[in-house]
Design a protein around this motif. Structure first.
Motif, PDB file in Angstrom:
ATOM      1  N   ASN A  32      31.112  17.259 -27.140  1.00  0.00           N
ATOM      2  CA  ASN A  32      31.631  16.296 -28.072  1.00  0.00           C
ATOM      3  C   ASN A  32      32.898  16.837 -28.686  1.00  0.00           C
ATOM      4  O   ASN A  32      33.021  18.025 -28.933  1.00  0.00           O
TER       5      ASN A  32
ATOM      6  N   SER B 184      35.646  16.106 -31.882  1.00  0.00           N
ATOM      7  CA  SER B 184      35.919  15.374 -33.103  1.00  0.00           C
ATOM      8  C   SER B 184      37.369  15.563 -33.474  1.00  0.00           C
ATOM      9  O   SER B 184      37.923  16.646 -33.298  1.00  0.00           O
ATOM     10  N   ARG B 185      37.974  14.518 -34.009  1.00  0.00           N
ATOM     11  CA  ARG B 185      39.343  14.623 -34.444  1.00  0.00           C
ATOM     12  C   ARG B 185      39.393  15.265 -35.812  1.00  0.00           C
ATOM     13  O   ARG B 185      38.416  15.303 -36.554  1.00  0.00           O
TER      14      ARG B 185
ATOM     15  N   ARG C 237      45.353   3.698 -37.000  1.00  0.00           N
ATOM     16  CA  ARG C 237      43.966   3.237 -36.822  1.00  0.00           C
ATOM     17  C   ARG C 237      43.698   1.991 -37.632  1.00  0.00           C
ATOM     18  O   ARG C 237      42.929   1.124 -37.212  1.00  0.00           O
TER      19      ARG C 237
ATOM     20  N   ARG D 280      37.455   4.960 -39.323  1.00  0.00           N
ATOM     21  CA  ARG D 280      37.252   6.385 -39.112  1.00  0.00           C
ATOM     22  C   ARG D 280      37.735   6.780 -37.716  1.00  0.00           C
ATOM     23  O   ARG D 280      37.646   5.992 -36.776  1.00  0.00           O
TER      24      ARG D 280
ATOM     25  N   ARG E 266      37.857   8.140 -34.037  1.00  0.00           N
ATOM     26  CA  ARG E 266      36.860   8.109 -32.961  1.00  0.00           C
ATOM     27  C   ARG E 266      36.712   9.478 -32.334  1.00  0.00           C
ATOM     28  O   ARG E 266      37.705  10.152 -32.039  1.00  0.00           O
ATOM     29  N   SER E 267      35.463   9.911 -32.135  1.00  0.00           N
ATOM     30  CA  SER E 267      35.221  11.171 -31.445  1.00  0.00           C
ATOM     31  C   SER E 267      35.443  10.998 -29.951  1.00  0.00           C
ATOM     32  O   SER E 267      35.213   9.924 -29.395  1.00  0.00           O
TER      33      SER E 267
ATOM     34  N   ASP F 158      44.395   8.933 -28.310  1.00  0.00           N
ATOM     35  CA  ASP F 158      43.375   9.956 -28.488  1.00  0.00           C
ATOM     36  C   ASP F 158      43.694  10.839 -29.683  1.00  0.00           C
ATOM     37  O   ASP F 158      42.799  11.267 -30.414  1.00  0.00           O
TER      38      ASP F 158
ATOM     39  N   GLY G 289      42.600   9.162 -32.705  1.00  0.00           N
ATOM     40  CA  GLY G 289      41.172   8.872 -32.760  1.00  0.00           C
ATOM     41  C   GLY G 289      40.866   7.389 -32.692  1.00  0.00           C
ATOM     42  O   GLY G 289      39.919   6.914 -33.328  1.00  0.00           O
TER      43      GLY G 289
ATOM     44  N   ASP H 181      39.562   3.923 -31.018  1.00  0.00           N
ATOM     45  CA  ASP H 181      38.522   3.509 -30.075  1.00  0.00           C
ATOM     46  C   ASP H 181      39.175   2.703 -28.957  1.00  0.00           C
ATOM     47  O   ASP H 181      39.433   1.505 -29.104  1.00  0.00           O
ATOM     48  N   LYS H 182      39.436   3.344 -27.826  1.00  0.00           N
ATOM     49  CA  LYS H 182      40.131   2.669 -26.731  1.00  0.00           C
ATOM     50  C   LYS H 182      39.251   1.611 -26.070  1.00  0.00           C
ATOM     51  O   LYS H 182      39.751   0.619 -25.547  1.00  0.00           O
TER      52      LYS H 182
ATOM     53  N   LYS I  70      32.363  -5.635 -35.811  1.00  0.00           N
ATOM     54  CA  LYS I  70      32.458  -5.490 -34.365  1.00  0.00           C
ATOM     55  C   LYS I  70      33.498  -6.413 -33.733  1.00  0.00           C
ATOM     56  O   LYS I  70      34.111  -6.061 -32.739  1.00  0.00           O
TER      57      LYS I  70
END
Length: 419
Positions: free
Chosen positions: A2, A4-5, A33, A38, A40-41, A63, A66, A68-69, A302
């Protein structure tokens, strides 16, 4: 693994040996963002793919921020069509728990069997298993460094499960988490990678082993500066072994087996590719004012409410380096492929073809350069004497000659006895 940023406050101390992101950069990444989103990991596949395609400024920025692609691709109308099944994830966690249970006795046995003959085996009651829990990734990173220093100074065996390590990605700190790291009495460290794909008759799928080796190379790279600090503080010679231990299920059972994998080649490649990545602040600084990748999620948290046209404009503001290999490693690959095909870019045909075509950038330019009575090719291609242009015109001439001599067979006469 994993990843994390970096999300620490501006007053937090940077990781030893790693440059910290400036407050202005952190603020800019937060703006990219969107408010309240927050970072994204990243997982192991994402980081390995980032290192494998260092020329893609789009991926480096997304990336690095962070973002969410996968959610971004969904909002753009080109969702990713791949992913790891929940069954595989659960199976992998269960297998890892079995390998590392009982103080890692089975894991250390597998490691000792692959050490040079005469190496004393570790006694279960002599293996240190330090607690690495701490607040936040930066706290866990500091706790890991302390545990490595103490274990190395003690001169015994130690097993660190899920240590946290810092690595710089495009000028932005990230935190990686290997499955385990073993400290040897001689002061060397071994990275352990635990996978759920099987080893059948002592061999595993070459593609999967290669992916595991690339991931392990990132861990070795992240451990090297820590080893330097530990060596300086303890006075011992500390080395990170370039042979990692790959643990997998044996044949079709759930029993563990292992093999050592030499990651020197992957380590050199990863180090070179990560160094080539353009720094995130440079990419962000070149964006038009007000550019953001905020999806403006609805009340359900979402559903994206931002118009896809605005998102597409923001995405296209960052250059990409699409190749067909991206389809197996990047969530935005289908969007990039669509745009690449619309523009007629030769990159859509593969990196090998792109390299052979030199300065010819589009399929239309290639066809124009190869066609009969073609106009002068673009100056970027080097003119009519460019090897790519010469090869294309020669291939077109041979094709035309072959087609002109083609003879279409006539109807076959009816054979005797056929009715």
């Amino acid at each position: 693994m994993n990843v994390s940023r970096d999300g620490r406050p501006a007053s937090a101390a940077p990781v030893a040996g790693r440059p910290a992101a400036t407050p202005s950069l952190r603020q800019r990444l937060t703006e990219l963002r969107g408010p309240g989103v927050r970072p994204r990991s990243l997982d192991a596949r994402a980081l390995a793919a980032l290192a494998a395609n260092p020329g893609c400024r789009r991926r480096a920025l997304l990336d690095g921020a962070g973002i969410d692609k996968a959610a971004l691709a969904q909002a753009l109308g080109s969702p990713a069509a791949y992913g790891q099944s929940q069954f595989a994830i659960v199976r992998g966690h269960a297998f890892e728990a079995r390998v590392t249970s009982d103080g890692g006795t089975e894991l250390l046995r597998l490691l000792h069997e692959r050490l040079p003959p005469g190496t004393p085996p570790p006694a279960p009651d002599e293996v240190a298993t330090p607690d690495l829990s701490a607040a936040g990734p930066e706290g866990r990173t500091a706790r890991t460094a302390l545990a490595l220093r103490e274990a190395t100074a003690a001169g015994g065996w130690a097993l660190l499960r899920h240590p946290m390590l810092a690595v710089e990605v495009a000028g932005s700190p990230a935190y990686v988490e290997p499955d385990a790291v073993v400290v040897h009495p001689d002061g060397s460290w071994t990275v352990v990678e635990i996978k759920s794909f099987p080893m059948i008759d002592g061999a595993a799928d070459a593609a999967k082993v290669g992916a595991a080796a690339r991931q392990a190379a990132v861990y070795v790279l992240a451990l090297e500066p820590v080893a330097g600090h530990v060596g300086a503080s303890t006075g011992r010679e500390v080395t990170v072994r370039d042979r990692v231990l790959l643990v997998c299920p044996k044949d079709f059972s759930n029993l563990p087996t292992a093999a050592t994998v030499d990651v020197r080649k992957q380590l050199a490649t990863t180090r070179r590719q990560l160094a080539r990545l353009t720094r995130v602040e440079d990419i962000a600084g070149a964006l038009p004012e007000g550019t953001t990748f905020d999806l403006r999620l609805g009340d359900d948290g979402k559903t994206a409410t931002r118009p896809p046209e605005e998102l597409a404009e923001a995405v296209e503001a960052v250059g990409a380096a699409y190749a067909p290999e991206c389809l197996a490693a990047c969530e935005l690959a289908f969007h990039c492929r669509k745009r690449s095909r619309e523009e007629g870019a030769v990159e859509a045909l593969g990196r090998g073809v792109r390299g052979e075509l030199g300065g010819l950038r589009t399929v239309a330019e290639v066809l124009a350069a190869a066609g009969p009575g073609a106009p002068e090719p673009p100056a970027a291609s080097g003119g009519p004497d460019d090897p790519a242009v010469v090869a294309l015109r020669r291939a077109a001439a041979l094709r035309a000659e072959a087609l002109s001599r083609a003879v279409v067979p006539g109807p076959r006469a009816e054979e005797p006895g056929c009715h």
